[in-house]
Design an enzyme around this catalytic site. Structure first.
Site, PDB file in Angstrom:
ATOM      1  N   TYR A 171       0.836  -1.209   0.000  1.00 58.14           N
ATOM      2  CA  TYR A 171       0.000   0.000   0.000  1.00 58.14           C
ATOM      3  C   TYR A 171       0.872   1.261   0.000  1.00 58.14           C
ATOM      4  O   TYR A 171       0.605   2.217  -0.737  1.00 58.14           O
ATOM      5  CB  TYR A 171      -0.885  -0.050   1.245  1.00 58.14           C
ATOM      6  CG  TYR A 171      -1.861   1.081   1.423  1.00 58.14           C
ATOM      7  CD1 TYR A 171      -2.954   1.220   0.572  1.00 58.14           C
ATOM      8  CD2 TYR A 171      -1.712   1.989   2.473  1.00 58.14           C
ATOM      9  CE1 TYR A 171      -3.860   2.248   0.764  1.00 58.14           C
ATOM     10  CE2 TYR A 171      -2.616   3.006   2.669  1.00 58.14           C
ATOM     11  CZ  TYR A 171      -3.691   3.138   1.811  1.00 58.14           C
ATOM     12  OH  TYR A 171      -4.597   4.155   2.001  1.00 58.14           O
ATOM     13  N   LYS A 175       0.848   4.075  -2.864  1.00 64.84           N
ATOM     14  CA  LYS A 175       0.460   5.454  -2.541  1.00 64.84           C
ATOM     15  C   LYS A 175       1.598   6.441  -2.800  1.00 64.84           C
ATOM     16  O   LYS A 175       1.358   7.606  -3.119  1.00 64.84           O
ATOM     17  CB  LYS A 175      -0.032   5.541  -1.092  1.00 64.84           C
ATOM     18  CG  LYS A 175      -1.375   4.830  -0.848  1.00 64.84           C
ATOM     19  CD  LYS A 175      -2.470   5.375  -1.744  1.00 64.84           C
ATOM     20  CE  LYS A 175      -3.860   5.064  -1.243  1.00 64.84           C
ATOM     21  NZ  LYS A 175      -4.910   5.500  -2.192  1.00 64.84           N
TER      22      LYS A 175
HETATM   23  N1  LIG Z   1      -9.874   6.180   5.478  1.00 63.67           N
HETATM   24  C1  LIG Z   1      -8.661   6.695   5.674  1.00 63.67           C
HETATM   25  O1  LIG Z   1      -8.284   7.147   6.792  1.00 63.67           O
HETATM   26  C2  LIG Z   1      -7.696   6.761   4.534  1.00 63.67           C
HETATM   27  C3  LIG Z   1      -6.382   7.185   4.791  1.00 63.67           C
HETATM   28  C4  LIG Z   1      -5.485   7.322   3.736  1.00 63.67           C
HETATM   29  C5  LIG Z   1      -5.912   7.017   2.448  1.00 63.67           C
HETATM   30  N2  LIG Z   1      -7.189   6.564   2.226  1.00 63.67           N
HETATM   31  C6  LIG Z   1      -7.568   6.252   0.847  1.00 63.67           C
HETATM   32  O2  LIG Z   1      -8.829   6.835   0.578  1.00 63.67           O
HETATM   33  C7  LIG Z   1      -9.504   6.052  -0.426  1.00 63.67           C
HETATM   34  C8  LIG Z   1     -10.903   5.689   0.053  1.00 63.67           C
HETATM   35  O3  LIG Z   1     -10.776   4.846   1.188  1.00 63.67           O
HETATM   36  P1  LIG Z   1     -11.962   4.590   2.241  1.00 63.67           P
HETATM   37  O4  LIG Z   1     -11.333   4.655   3.560  1.00 63.67           O
HETATM   38  O5  LIG Z   1     -13.134   5.433   1.914  1.00 63.67           O
HETATM   39  O6  LIG Z   1     -12.265   3.030   1.935  1.00 63.67           O
HETATM   40  P2  LIG Z   1     -13.643   2.241   1.658  1.00 63.67           P
HETATM   41  O7  LIG Z   1     -13.296   0.790   1.674  1.00 63.67           O
HETATM   42  O8  LIG Z   1     -14.703   2.730   2.570  1.00 63.67           O
HETATM   43  O9  LIG Z   1     -14.026   2.704   0.160  1.00 63.67           O
HETATM   44  C9  LIG Z   1     -13.318   2.306  -0.961  1.00 63.67           C
HETATM   45  C10 LIG Z   1     -14.317   1.969  -2.061  1.00 63.67           C
HETATM   46  O10 LIG Z   1     -13.585   1.645  -3.266  1.00 63.67           O
HETATM   47  C11 LIG Z   1     -14.308   0.618  -3.926  1.00 63.67           C
HETATM   48  N3  LIG Z   1     -13.415  -0.090  -4.850  1.00 63.67           N
HETATM   49  C12 LIG Z   1     -12.396  -0.912  -4.522  1.00 63.67           C
HETATM   50  N4  LIG Z   1     -11.821  -1.402  -5.628  1.00 63.67           N
HETATM   51  C13 LIG Z   1     -12.478  -0.850  -6.689  1.00 63.67           C
HETATM   52  C14 LIG Z   1     -12.335  -0.955  -8.095  1.00 63.67           C
HETATM   53  N5  LIG Z   1     -11.394  -1.751  -8.642  1.00 63.67           N
HETATM   54  N6  LIG Z   1     -13.172  -0.257  -8.895  1.00 63.67           N
HETATM   55  C15 LIG Z   1     -14.122   0.546  -8.344  1.00 63.67           C
HETATM   56  N7  LIG Z   1     -14.310   0.667  -7.021  1.00 63.67           N
HETATM   57  C16 LIG Z   1     -13.507  -0.028  -6.196  1.00 63.67           C
HETATM   58  C17 LIG Z   1     -14.822  -0.260  -2.812  1.00 63.67           C
HETATM   59  O11 LIG Z   1     -15.925  -1.065  -3.242  1.00 63.67           O
HETATM   60  C18 LIG Z   1     -15.193   0.772  -1.740  1.00 63.67           C
HETATM   61  O12 LIG Z   1     -16.558   1.125  -1.806  1.00 63.67           O
HETATM   62  C19 LIG Z   1      -8.601   4.850  -0.681  1.00 63.67           C
HETATM   63  O13 LIG Z   1      -7.794   5.114  -1.822  1.00 63.67           O
HETATM   64  C20 LIG Z   1      -7.748   4.780   0.563  1.00 63.67           C
HETATM   65  O14 LIG Z   1      -6.530   4.104   0.337  1.00 63.67           O
HETATM   66  C21 LIG Z   1      -8.075   6.418   3.235  1.00 63.67           C
END
Ligand SMILES: NC(=O)c1ccc[n+]([C@@H]2O[C@H](COP(=O)([O-])OP(=O)(O)OC[C@H]3O[C@@H](n4cnc5c(N)ncnc54)[C@H](O)[C@@H]3O)[C@@H](O)[C@H]2O)c1
Length: 301
Positions: A171, A175
Site C-alpha cells: 500500500y 500510494k
Molecule cells: N480512510 C482513511 O483514513 C484513509 C487514509 C489514507 C488514504 N485513504 C484512501 O482513501 C480512499 C478511500 O478509502 P476509504 O477509507 O473510503 O475506503 P472504503 O473501503 O470505505 O471505500 C473504498 C471503495 O472503493 C471501492 N473499490 C475498490 N476497488 C475498486 C475498483 N477496482 N473499482 C471501483 N471501485 C472499487 C470499494 O468497493 C469501496 O466502496 C482509498 O484510496 C484509501 O486508500 C483512506
C-alpha cells in the site's frame, strides 16, 4: 447563492462508501452532476454482492441533485474507458476526476504474498493511471478543438505513501507511486487546462475502523473529527474552477486540519568533483546527515 461546482460534471471512483461517498455527496451539494463509480468489493478487494453506487445516486437525487451510477472496475481499461464515457455520454462533458477507489491487503513484508502485492498495486496505482489517462485523452481532444477545459484531477495518496507504514509495504509503495504520478500528470497536462493534485486523508471508514478503533470512535457530541465528510471540502475546492493555479501539490487533511506537504528536495550536499572512495564518501555522508533534517517516523514503527 451559486455553488462552487455549478455546471460541472464530476467522476468519483470508489464512491459507494467511505470517503468517495462523502466526496460525491459534497460535489452534488455544490451543484455538480456526479458519476458515482463503485465496483462493490470487500475490504480486501474480494468481489461483493453488489455495488453500493446506486444507493449513493439515490441519496444525491433525494437531495435534489443529479447523479448516475457506474459499476465498473477502474483498474481495467474497459472500466476506466466506460467511466469517462459515462460522464460524457450522460452529461455531455467532464470537468473533474477524483481517483479514490482502493482496498488493503496488509502483511509484514516477509509474509506478503505476490498476489497481495499485485492486487494492491493494481487497484491503487493502475486504478489511478487508467481513469486519469482516459480523462486526459478527452480533455486533450477538447483543448485541440479550441475548447480548453477548466479540468481538475484529485488523486488519493496516504500518509503511508509519504512516510511509510508498518505492515503496509504494498500500500505504501502504491500510494508513493500516486504522488509521482500526480507530479508528472500536473506537468504534462497543464497545457490542456488540467490541474492535478493529491490528498493524503485520514477518516473513519471501514478501511480504518479496525486499525484505529479508539482514535476513530465517533464522539457522542460536538465535532466528529474523524468523519469522512471533513475531507470532502478540500477535494471539492480542488475539483472546482476556484482552485485556479494550484497544481502538482499534496495536501494532508483530516478533521478540521489542512496541511501542505513539502516533498523531497535537495538537502545538505557535497561535491568532490571526482569519484569518491567508499571510506571517504561514508565520512562525508555522515557529516551531511548530521546537518540534514530527520525524516518523519514511519507509521506504526
Ligand atoms: N480512510 C482513511 O483514513 C484513509 C487514509 C489514507 C488514504 N485513504 C484512501 O482513501 C480512499 C478511500 O478509502 P476509504 O477509507 O473510503 O475506503 P472504503 O473501503 O470505505 O471505500 C473504498 C471503495 O472503493 C471501492 N473499490 C475498490 N476497488 C475498486 C475498483 N477496482 N473499482 C471501483 N471501485 C472499487 C470499494 O468497493 C469501496 O466502496 C482509498 O484510496 C484509501 O486508500 C483512506
Amino acid at each position: 447563492m451559486s455553488a462552487i461546482c455549478d455546471g460541472r460534471v464530476v467522476v468519483v471512483t470508489g464512491a459507494g462508501r467511505g470517503l468517495g461517498r462523502a466526496h460525491a455527496l459534497a460535489f452534488a451539494a455544490q451543484g455538480a452532476r456526479v458519476v458515482v463509480n463503485d465496483l462493490g468489493v470487500g475490504l480486501d478487494g474480494t468481489p461483493g454482492a453488489d455495488s453500493p453506487a446506486a444507493q449513493v445516486v439515490a441519496e444525491i437525487r433525494a437531495a435534489g441533485g443529479e447523479a448516475v451510477a457506474h459499476g465498473g472496475d477502474i483498474a481495467t481499461t474497459e472500466g476506466a474507458r466506460s467511466l469517462i464515457a459515462a460522464a460524457v455520454e450522460t452529461y455531455g462533458r467532464l470537468d473533474t476526476l477524483v481517483n479514490n477507489a482502493g482496498f488493503l491487503r496488509d502483511r509484514m513484508l516477509v509474509n506478503l504474498d505476490e498476489d497481495d502485492w499485485d492486487a494492491v498495486l493494481r487497484v491503487h496505482l493502475k486504478g489511478h493511471f487508467l481513469p486519469l489517462k482516459h480523462a486526459a485523452a478527452h480533455w486533450r481532444s477538447e483543448a485541440k478543438a479550441g475548447r480548453t477545459p477548466v479540468a481538475r484531477i484529485v488523486n488519493t495518496s496516504s500518509g503511508a505513501g509519504l512516510l511509510g507504514s508498518l505492515g503496509q509495504g504494498n500500500y505504501s509503495a502504491a500510494k508513493a507511486g500516486i504522488v509521482g504520478l500526480t507530479l508528472v500528470a500536473a506537468a504534462e497536462l497543464a497545457r490542456y487546462g488540467v490541474q492535478v493534485n493529491a490528498i493524503a486523508p485520514a477518516a473513519r471508514t471501514r478501511m480504518t475502523e479496525r486499525t484505529f478503533a479508539e482514535t476513530m470512535a465517533a464522539p457522542t457530541a460536538g465535532f466528529d473529527a474523524m468523519a469522512p465528510e471533513n475531507v470532502s471540502p478540500l477535494v471539492v475546492w480542488l475539483g472546482s474552477a476556484a482552485s485556479e493555479g494550484v497544481t502538482g501539490r499534496v495536501f494532508e487533511t483530516e478533521g478540521g486540519r489542512v496541511t501542505v506537504m513539502e516533498g523531497w528536495r535537495a538537502g545538505p550536499s557535497a561535491d568532490k568533483g571526482a569519484r569518491w572512495d567508499p571510506d571517504e564518501v561514508g565520512d562525508t555522508v555522515r557529516k551531511l546527515l548530521a546537518r540534514a533534517e530527520s525524516p518523519g517516523a514511519v507509521y506504526g514503527a
